[in-house]
Design an enzyme around this catalytic site. Structure first.
Site, PDB file in Angstrom:
ATOM      1  N   SER A 119      11.043 -13.215  18.998  1.00  0.00           N
ATOM      2  CA  SER A 119      11.471 -12.732  18.099  1.00  0.00           C
ATOM      3  C   SER A 119      12.223 -13.629  16.786  1.00  0.00           C
ATOM      4  CB  SER A 119      11.957 -11.420  17.523  1.00  0.00           C
ATOM      5  OG  SER A 119      12.917 -11.311  19.262  1.00  0.00           O
ATOM      6  N   HIS A 140       3.437 -15.101  15.863  1.00  0.00           N
ATOM      7  CA  HIS A 140       4.902 -13.573  15.591  1.00  0.00           C
ATOM      8  C   HIS A 140       4.742 -12.521  15.018  1.00  0.00           C
ATOM      9  CE1 HIS A 140       9.095 -12.288  14.359  1.00  0.00           C
ATOM     10  NE2 HIS A 140       8.451 -11.684  15.729  1.00  0.00           N
ATOM     11  N   GLU A 152       3.809 -14.870  11.683  1.00  0.00           N
ATOM     12  CA  GLU A 152       4.782 -16.747  11.319  1.00  0.00           C
ATOM     13  C   GLU A 152       3.620 -17.397  12.420  1.00  0.00           C
ATOM     14  OE1 GLU A 152       8.878 -15.701   9.921  1.00  0.00           O
ATOM     15  OE2 GLU A 152       8.568 -15.087  12.179  1.00  0.00           O
ATOM     16  N   ASN A 190      13.318 -13.284  10.980  1.00  0.00           N
ATOM     17  CA  ASN A 190      14.222 -13.090  11.274  1.00  0.00           C
ATOM     18  C   ASN A 190      15.944 -14.068  11.457  1.00  0.00           C
ATOM     19  OD1 ASN A 190      13.318 -10.371  12.438  1.00  0.00           O
ATOM     20  ND2 ASN A 190      12.665 -11.905  14.663  1.00  0.00           N
TER      21      ASN A 190
HETATM   22  N1  3HC Z   1       2.147   2.506  14.034  1.00  0.00           N
HETATM   23  C1  3HC Z   1       1.342   2.051  13.581  1.00  0.00           C
HETATM   24  N2  3HC Z   1       1.277   3.065  12.105  1.00  0.00           N
HETATM   25  C2  3HC Z   1       2.684   3.472  11.292  1.00  0.00           C
HETATM   26  C3  3HC Z   1       3.538   4.052  12.215  1.00  0.00           C
HETATM   27  C4  3HC Z   1       3.540   2.812  14.051  1.00  0.00           C
HETATM   28  N3  3HC Z   1       4.683   2.684  14.180  1.00  0.00           N
HETATM   29  N4  3HC Z   1       4.126   4.041  11.398  1.00  0.00           N
HETATM   30  C5  3HC Z   1       3.775   3.858  10.266  1.00  0.00           C
HETATM   31  N5  3HC Z   1       2.490   4.278  10.589  1.00  0.00           N
HETATM   32  C6  3HC Z   1       1.330   4.078  10.143  1.00  0.00           C
HETATM   33  C7  3HC Z   1       0.547   5.380   8.921  1.00  0.00           C
HETATM   34  O1  3HC Z   1      -0.681   4.507   9.086  1.00  0.00           O
HETATM   35  C8  3HC Z   1       1.159   5.624   8.477  1.00  0.00           C
HETATM   36  O2  3HC Z   1      -0.279   6.221   7.004  1.00  0.00           O
HETATM   37  P1  3HC Z   1       0.062   8.047   7.318  1.00  0.00           P
HETATM   38  O3  3HC Z   1       1.027   8.612   7.557  1.00  0.00           O
HETATM   39  O4  3HC Z   1      -0.812   7.976   6.108  1.00  0.00           O
HETATM   40  O5  3HC Z   1      -0.896   7.811   8.559  1.00  0.00           O
HETATM   41  C9  3HC Z   1       1.734   4.731   6.910  1.00  0.00           C
HETATM   42  O6  3HC Z   1       2.439   3.774   7.953  1.00  0.00           O
HETATM   43  C10 3HC Z   1       2.904   4.726   5.924  1.00  0.00           C
HETATM   44  O7  3HC Z   1       4.099   5.475   6.835  1.00  0.00           O
HETATM   45  P2  3HC Z   1       5.476   6.834   6.737  1.00  0.00           P
HETATM   46  O8  3HC Z   1       4.383   7.884   5.697  1.00  0.00           O
HETATM   47  O9  3HC Z   1       4.975   7.256   8.205  1.00  0.00           O
HETATM   48  O10 3HC Z   1       6.179   6.183   5.950  1.00  0.00           O
HETATM   49  P3  3HC Z   1       6.470   5.047   5.275  1.00  0.00           P
HETATM   50  O11 3HC Z   1       5.710   5.075   3.750  1.00  0.00           O
HETATM   51  O12 3HC Z   1       8.476   5.210   4.931  1.00  0.00           O
HETATM   52  O13 3HC Z   1       6.408   3.546   6.481  1.00  0.00           O
HETATM   53  C11 3HC Z   1       6.799   1.946   7.664  1.00  0.00           C
HETATM   54  C12 3HC Z   1       6.856   3.253   7.757  1.00  0.00           C
HETATM   55  C13 3HC Z   1       5.758   1.283   7.628  1.00  0.00           C
HETATM   56  C14 3HC Z   1       7.478   1.765   9.050  1.00  0.00           C
HETATM   57  C15 3HC Z   1       8.111   0.921   6.162  1.00  0.00           C
HETATM   58  O14 3HC Z   1       8.793   2.052   6.426  1.00  0.00           O
HETATM   59  C16 3HC Z   1       8.243  -0.346   6.277  1.00  0.00           C
HETATM   60  O15 3HC Z   1       7.919  -0.852   6.560  1.00  0.00           O
HETATM   61  N6  3HC Z   1       9.937  -0.131   7.003  1.00  0.00           N
HETATM   62  C17 3HC Z   1       9.426  -1.894   7.238  1.00  0.00           C
HETATM   63  C18 3HC Z   1       9.489  -2.619   8.376  1.00  0.00           C
HETATM   64  C19 3HC Z   1       9.696  -3.892   8.430  1.00  0.00           C
HETATM   65  O16 3HC Z   1      10.281  -4.153   8.069  1.00  0.00           O
HETATM   66  N7  3HC Z   1       9.747  -4.015  10.380  1.00  0.00           N
HETATM   67  C20 3HC Z   1       9.634  -5.566  10.153  1.00  0.00           C
HETATM   68  C21 3HC Z   1      10.572  -5.660  11.226  1.00  0.00           C
HETATM   69  S1  3HC Z   1      10.974  -6.747  12.256  1.00  0.00           S
HETATM   70  C22 3HC Z   1      10.083  -7.747  13.093  1.00  0.00           C
HETATM   71  O17 3HC Z   1       9.570  -6.444  13.445  1.00  0.00           O
HETATM   72  C23 3HC Z   1      10.661  -9.032  13.470  1.00  0.00           C
HETATM   73  C24 3HC Z   1      10.589  -8.715  15.840  1.00  0.00           C
HETATM   74  O18 3HC Z   1      10.929  -9.720  15.694  1.00  0.00           O
HETATM   75  C25 3HC Z   1      11.741  -7.820  15.508  1.00  0.00           C
END
Ligand code: 3HC
Length: 285
Positions: A119, A140, A152, A190
């Site tokens: 990350s 990434h 990325e 990040n």
């Molecule tokens: N794995 C697979 N699919 C998932 C999932 C998971 N862990 N979580 C959610 N989903 C999918 C599901 O398909 C779901 O659809 P479904 O219920 O019809 O199957 C869909 O996403 C929507 O999920 P939810 O209805 O349960 O919930 P939300 O609409 O609130 O979405 C979220 C959840 C996608 C996690 C959304 O809140 C989101 O986009 N959050 C921000 C995530 C983000 O910013 N990520 C980047 C983090 S930084 C990073 O990763 C960098 C690293 O280096 C640390």
């Protein structure tokens, strides 16, 4: 260079997601873990993710079986011997990552591209543990990998144009959009996210607002899908601390000083969703 077979080192939240999307895109996948329990957990996570798609009518059971059939779990890096691309998705520890890269350099053919899903850490440090720094880059992904549309691509001063093109083509085959970043701490996302997260945690610690109100403010006032404290729980508090520390070590910018309460959470094992408790409680979910 055509990529047919992909290795993934580490089958945790990120590695498991990478193995899943690669197999869904038709690649043969080898996914490794350090012991049987973690491997079973990783492959089980992929299976339940795919099952949800079948239950929702988005995937046929036979498609799911074919995807699972393309993923081979292993406990030995020797099984990466015929991979065209290997992506390291181990924990954020540079010494460990260097060891993994040195090992991959031994067990994979000369043409194999070696990538890190780190990350925030220095890709060139990992590249120099191999004899092929021109074939090393950052690929990434974002959490949750099956949902997030961005990858990325990280270029070091030694990465060749061919390696970058192969990484971009691979990401495109997964249906993701790529951005190209230089090999600096935190790359693009990040670096931005760490300021936001550390600021939000400091505001919470200083009593500016409740954690719920900070998250609601960012969700509704900035239209982010989730607030920064809920996101820290999703990413993992330990991972967030590791990222923010890496940024501070490189830039010595006080905005990247880890808020003390976050470090305490790591010590206490409050790592977010994966341990059932972080800023929020997930034990009843
Ligand atoms: N794995 C697979 N699919 C998932 C999932 C998971 N862990 N979580 C959610 N989903 C999918 C599901 O398909 C779901 O659809 P479904 O219920 O019809 O199957 C869909 O996403 C929507 O999920 P939810 O209805 O349960 O919930 P939300 O609409 O609130 O979405 C979220 C959840 C996608 C996690 C959304 O809140 C989101 O986009 N959050 C921000 C995530 C983000 O910013 N990520 C980047 C983090 S930084 C990073 O990763 C960098 C690293 O280096 C640390």
């Amino acid at each position: 260079m055509e990529i047919k077979k992909v290795g993934v080192v580490g089958c945790g939240i990120m590695g498991g997601g990478i193995a899943q999307v690669a197999a869904q895109a038709g690649f043969e996948v080898v996914a490794s873990e350090i012991n049987e329990t973690l491997l079973k957990k990783g492959l089980g996570g992929i299976e339940s993710n795919l099952k949800r798609n079948v239950e929702k009518g988005r995937m046929k059971p036979e498609e799911m079986a074919a995807i699972m059939g393309r993923i081979k779990g292993t406990l030995t890096t020797k099984d990466f011997g015929d991979c065209d691309l290997v992506i390291e998705a181990a924990v954020e520890n540079m010494e460990l990552k260097k060891k993994i890269f040195a090992d991959l350099d031994q067990v994979t053919p000369k043409h194999t591209i070696l990538a890190s899903n780190t990350s925030s850490m220095s890709i060139i440090d990992m590249a120099m543990a191999t004899k092929r720094p021109d074939k090393v880059l950052g690929i990434h992904f974002f959490n949750p990998v099956p949902v997030m549309r961005l990858i990325e691509i990280v270029r070091t001063i030694a990465t060749s144009d061919e390696t970058i093109a192969a990484g971009q083509a691979f990401a495109k085959a997964l249906g993701k959009t790529t951005v190209l970043a230089k090999d600096t701490a935190g790359f693009i996302v990040n670096r931005i996210l760490s300021s936001l997260m550390a600021t939000a945690v400091r505001m919470y610690e200083n009593g500016v607002a409740s954690k719920e109100d900070i998250d609601t403010a960012v969700q509704l006032g900035l239209n982010h899908p989730m607030g920064p404290l809920a996101l820290a729980d999703l990413v993992g508090i330990d991972t967030c601390v590791a990222i923010i520390d890496t940024l501070y070590n490189e830039f010595k910018d006080p905005q990247y000083i880890v808020p003390p309460g976050m470090r305490d959470m790591v010590t206490a094992g409050y790592l977010g969703r994966k341990t059932g408790k972080g800023f929020y409680d997930y034990s009843k979910q």
